[in-house]
Scaffold this motif. Structure first.
Motif, PDB file in Angstrom:
ATOM      1  N   PRO A   1       6.289 -15.509  12.211  1.00  0.00           N
ATOM      2  CA  PRO A   1       7.332 -15.639  11.182  1.00  0.00           C
ATOM      3  C   PRO A   1       8.539 -16.415  11.683  1.00  0.00           C
ATOM      4  O   PRO A   1       8.845 -16.399  12.871  1.00  0.00           O
ATOM      5  CB  PRO A   1       7.692 -14.187  10.853  1.00  0.00           C
ATOM      6  CG  PRO A   1       7.301 -13.410  12.066  1.00  0.00           C
ATOM      7  CD  PRO A   1       6.125 -14.107  12.660  1.00  0.00           C
TER       8      PRO A   1
ATOM      9  N   ASP B   1       5.072 -15.666   1.958  1.00  0.00           N
ATOM     10  CA  ASP B   1       5.779 -14.390   2.003  1.00  0.00           C
ATOM     11  C   ASP B   1       6.349 -14.151   0.605  1.00  0.00           C
ATOM     12  O   ASP B   1       7.288 -14.830   0.187  1.00  0.00           O
ATOM     13  CB  ASP B   1       6.899 -14.495   3.050  1.00  0.00           C
ATOM     14  CG  ASP B   1       7.605 -13.170   3.313  1.00  0.00           C
ATOM     15  OD1 ASP B   1       7.686 -12.346   2.393  1.00  0.00           O
ATOM     16  OD2 ASP B   1       8.096 -13.003   4.440  1.00  0.00           O
TER      17      ASP B   1
ATOM     18  N   THR C   1       9.741 -10.430   3.250  1.00  0.00           N
ATOM     19  CA  THR C   1       9.147  -9.161   3.682  1.00  0.00           C
ATOM     20  C   THR C   1       8.573  -9.243   5.085  1.00  0.00           C
ATOM     21  O   THR C   1       8.381  -8.223   5.738  1.00  0.00           O
ATOM     22  CB  THR C   1       8.016  -8.729   2.733  1.00  0.00           C
ATOM     23  OG1 THR C   1       6.948  -9.682   2.834  1.00  0.00           O
ATOM     24  CG2 THR C   1       8.511  -8.649   1.292  1.00  0.00           C
ATOM     25  N   GLY C   2       8.254 -10.458   5.540  1.00  0.00           N
ATOM     26  CA  GLY C   2       7.591 -10.633   6.825  1.00  0.00           C
ATOM     27  C   GLY C   2       6.077 -10.539   6.732  1.00  0.00           C
ATOM     28  O   GLY C   2       5.367 -10.770   7.709  1.00  0.00           O
ATOM     29  N   THR C   3       5.568 -10.216   5.547  1.00  0.00           N
ATOM     30  CA  THR C   3       4.118 -10.100   5.336  1.00  0.00           C
ATOM     31  C   THR C   3       3.620 -11.292   4.538  1.00  0.00           C
ATOM     32  O   THR C   3       4.190 -11.620   3.499  1.00  0.00           O
ATOM     33  CB  THR C   3       3.780  -8.802   4.572  1.00  0.00           C
ATOM     34  OG1 THR C   3       4.291  -7.696   5.308  1.00  0.00           O
ATOM     35  CG2 THR C   3       2.285  -8.645   4.383  1.00  0.00           C
ATOM     36  N   GLY C   4       2.565 -11.925   5.029  1.00  0.00           N
ATOM     37  CA  GLY C   4       2.010 -13.083   4.331  1.00  0.00           C
ATOM     38  C   GLY C   4       0.792 -12.713   3.499  1.00  0.00           C
ATOM     39  O   GLY C   4      -0.027 -11.887   3.906  1.00  0.00           O
ATOM     40  N   TYR C   5       0.697 -13.302   2.318  1.00  0.00           N
ATOM     41  CA  TYR C   5      -0.485 -13.142   1.466  1.00  0.00           C
ATOM     42  C   TYR C   5      -1.008 -14.522   1.114  1.00  0.00           C
ATOM     43  O   TYR C   5      -0.235 -15.419   0.763  1.00  0.00           O
ATOM     44  CB  TYR C   5      -0.140 -12.388   0.181  1.00  0.00           C
ATOM     45  CG  TYR C   5       0.181 -10.922   0.388  1.00  0.00           C
ATOM     46  CD1 TYR C   5      -0.828  -9.956   0.331  1.00  0.00           C
ATOM     47  CD2 TYR C   5       1.480 -10.519   0.648  1.00  0.00           C
ATOM     48  CE1 TYR C   5      -0.525  -8.612   0.526  1.00  0.00           C
ATOM     49  CE2 TYR C   5       1.783  -9.172   0.849  1.00  0.00           C
ATOM     50  CZ  TYR C   5       0.771  -8.227   0.784  1.00  0.00           C
ATOM     51  OH  TYR C   5       1.059  -6.907   0.984  1.00  0.00           O
TER      52      TYR C   5
ATOM     53  N   GLN D   1      -5.693 -13.774  -1.942  1.00  0.00           N
ATOM     54  CA  GLN D   1      -5.273 -12.365  -1.909  1.00  0.00           C
ATOM     55  C   GLN D   1      -4.376 -12.029  -3.099  1.00  0.00           C
ATOM     56  O   GLN D   1      -4.461 -10.930  -3.655  1.00  0.00           O
ATOM     57  CB  GLN D   1      -4.541 -12.069  -0.599  1.00  0.00           C
ATOM     58  CG  GLN D   1      -5.448 -11.946   0.609  1.00  0.00           C
ATOM     59  CD  GLN D   1      -4.672 -11.743   1.902  1.00  0.00           C
ATOM     60  OE1 GLN D   1      -3.674 -12.428   2.160  1.00  0.00           O
ATOM     61  NE2 GLN D   1      -5.119 -10.811   2.723  1.00  0.00           N
TER      62      GLN D   1
ATOM     63  N   THR E   1       1.205 -21.985   6.267  1.00  0.00           N
ATOM     64  CA  THR E   1       1.708 -20.604   6.343  1.00  0.00           C
ATOM     65  C   THR E   1       3.224 -20.612   6.477  1.00  0.00           C
ATOM     66  O   THR E   1       3.773 -21.404   7.249  1.00  0.00           O
ATOM     67  CB  THR E   1       1.110 -19.872   7.560  1.00  0.00           C
ATOM     68  OG1 THR E   1      -0.317 -19.866   7.450  1.00  0.00           O
ATOM     69  CG2 THR E   1       1.612 -18.435   7.640  1.00  0.00           C
TER      70      THR E   1
ATOM     71  N   THR F   1       6.079 -17.399   6.590  1.00  0.00           N
ATOM     72  CA  THR F   1       6.548 -16.022   6.393  1.00  0.00           C
ATOM     73  C   THR F   1       7.883 -15.838   7.113  1.00  0.00           C
ATOM     74  O   THR F   1       8.233 -16.608   7.996  1.00  0.00           O
ATOM     75  CB  THR F   1       5.527 -14.987   6.933  1.00  0.00           C
ATOM     76  OG1 THR F   1       5.283 -15.250   8.313  1.00  0.00           O
ATOM     77  CG2 THR F   1       4.226 -15.047   6.157  1.00  0.00           C
TER      78      THR F   1
ATOM     79  N   ASP G   1      10.978 -13.860   9.220  1.00  0.00           N
ATOM     80  CA  ASP G   1      11.532 -12.812  10.073  1.00  0.00           C
ATOM     81  C   ASP G   1      12.910 -12.507   9.475  1.00  0.00           C
ATOM     82  O   ASP G   1      13.838 -13.300   9.592  1.00  0.00           O
ATOM     83  CB  ASP G   1      11.666 -13.312  11.512  1.00  0.00           C
ATOM     84  CG  ASP G   1      12.340 -12.297  12.434  1.00  0.00           C
ATOM     85  OD1 ASP G   1      12.896 -11.305  11.915  1.00  0.00           O
ATOM     86  OD2 ASP G   1      12.343 -12.516  13.653  1.00  0.00           O
TER      87      ASP G   1
ATOM     88  N   SER H   1       6.256  -3.106  -2.737  1.00  0.00           N
ATOM     89  CA  SER H   1       4.980  -3.596  -2.204  1.00  0.00           C
ATOM     90  C   SER H   1       4.399  -4.693  -3.095  1.00  0.00           C
ATOM     91  O   SER H   1       4.855  -4.908  -4.229  1.00  0.00           O
ATOM     92  CB  SER H   1       3.988  -2.441  -2.139  1.00  0.00           C
ATOM     93  OG  SER H   1       3.669  -2.015  -3.470  1.00  0.00           O
TER      94      SER H   1
END
Length: 357
Positions: free
Chosen positions: A138, A235, A266-270, A274, A301, A303, A305, A320
């Motif tokens: 990230p 992200d 969020t720091g989460t990649g989709y 997905q 990509t 995402t 931090d 979420s």
């Protein structure tokens, strides 16, 4: 500070309206300036219902110095949250001059008029696109900026550079640069959400129109990226979490921080696939898709931090991916024509259960 007004440019838009609601619920007095080119007054009417407080609206354009001077003459502001921008990555490559005029010249006009009226507190809604192709994911705020891959992202980077130069020249300025990632979702009440004009440029609104039968299939732009399933990874952040980030940034301005940048993500990649699967889960419907060529300017990509915002702003996203999809689908179900049609009656009951965001 809260006896004075906060000006929100572009406050009738998607992220703007959710932020205005959050600001009103936190106790701020708000004036929205918007030219309504890609937004809707109905959004603000519903914000007033949800908040139980009025929004002062001023129709105007940030590219017009006269409009800006009128609104600054009319109200005593202590800060500005600046959303007003056109924001489609693909379109920006086709009509770059329009993007530079609206996003860069408009921001320049805004800061000049702020200077003129001695209003030197600004929250600027920037974008993760300022990082270009991130070297490390990230990505954090110390990462290299650029080279940016599209004119939209360059407009955000140019405005950031202008802000940094302005802050160096005049230490009275206090600015939070908020680099947000991919906003999705809608307010949990189902009363406000995203209403793009024409064919959407962003993935989830496009998915929604496929689900509604308005478009035949989702276009996946490339499935040969260096990602787990070959599709682009992003992200995604709930728009209501973005709104609370702007409120946190406004509070930070009261402490006179100088000029500081924060990632909001969020720091989460989709991946794209997905996201399609998550929407199928939320709607219990099959979503057709077709893989087409990559778009110029897209990165594999990206995402965030966001630990700096977590620490210094006391802010963290709490919603979420499932909630993002459920809230977006609730908004669509209750408002099949967006703000152009009636709000389904069941929304009133939903809204009554969700007075806060």
């Amino acid at each position: 500070m809260r006896q004075k007004y906060v000006l929100v440019t572009g406050g009738a838009g998607y992220i703007g309206s959710h932020t205005v609601l959050e600001l009103l619920q936190t106790g701020y007095k708000i004036v929205v300036m918007d030219n309504l080119s890609n937004s809707n007054l109905e959004a603000l009417r519903r914000v007033e219902i949800l908040a139980g407080r009025p929004v002062h609206f001023f129709k105007g354009d940030i590219t017009s110095t006269a409009d800006l001077e009128r609104v600054f003459s009319q109200y005593a502001f202590w800060a500005v949250i600046h959303f007003a921008a056109i924001k489609a990555v693909g379109e920006s490559a086709q009509i770059p001059l329009d993007y530079y005029h609206n996003n860069v010249t408009g921001s320049l006009n805004l800061m000049r008029v702020m200077n003129q009226f001695k209003v030197k507190n600004l929250v600027f809604s920037s974008s993760a696109t300022v990082y270009g192709e991130p070297e490390i994911v990230p990505v954090n705020e110390t990462a290299r900026l650029g080279p940016v891959t599209n004119p939209y992202g360059r407009t955000k980077l140019f405005v950031e550079e202008m802000v940094r130069d302005l802050c160096k020249s005049d230490p009275e300025w206090n600015v939070c640069l908020l680099r947000f990632f991919n906003p999705v979702g809608a307010h949990v009440s189902g009363m406000i959400g995203e209403h793009p004009q024409g064919i959407p440029n962003n993935l989830l609104p496009y998915v929604i129109q496929v689900l509604q039968g308005r478009l035949p299939h989702v276009c996946i732009y490339g499935d040969d990226y260096d990602t787990p399933d070959g599709t682009g990874v992003r992200d995604y952040i709930h728009v209501s979490d973005l709104a609370t980030g702007h409120v946190a940034a406004l509070r930070k301005l009261e402490k006179r921080p100088g000029c500081v940048a924060y990632n909001l993500g969020t720091g989460t990649g989709y991946s794209v696939k997905q996201i399609v699967n998550a929407m199928e889960k939320a709607t219990k419907k099959k979503i057709p898709y077709k893989v087409v060529d990559r778009r110029p300017g897209d990165v594999a990509t990206c995402t965030a931090d966001a630990s700096l915002a977590n620490r210094e702003l006391g802010w963290s996203p709490i919603r979420s991916m499932d909630e993002m999809c459920q809230d977006m689908w609730r908004w669509t179900h209750l408002n099949p024509q967006g703000y152009d049609g009636p709000l389904k009656a069941t929304a009133a009951a939903v809204a009554g259960d969700h007075k806060s965001s």
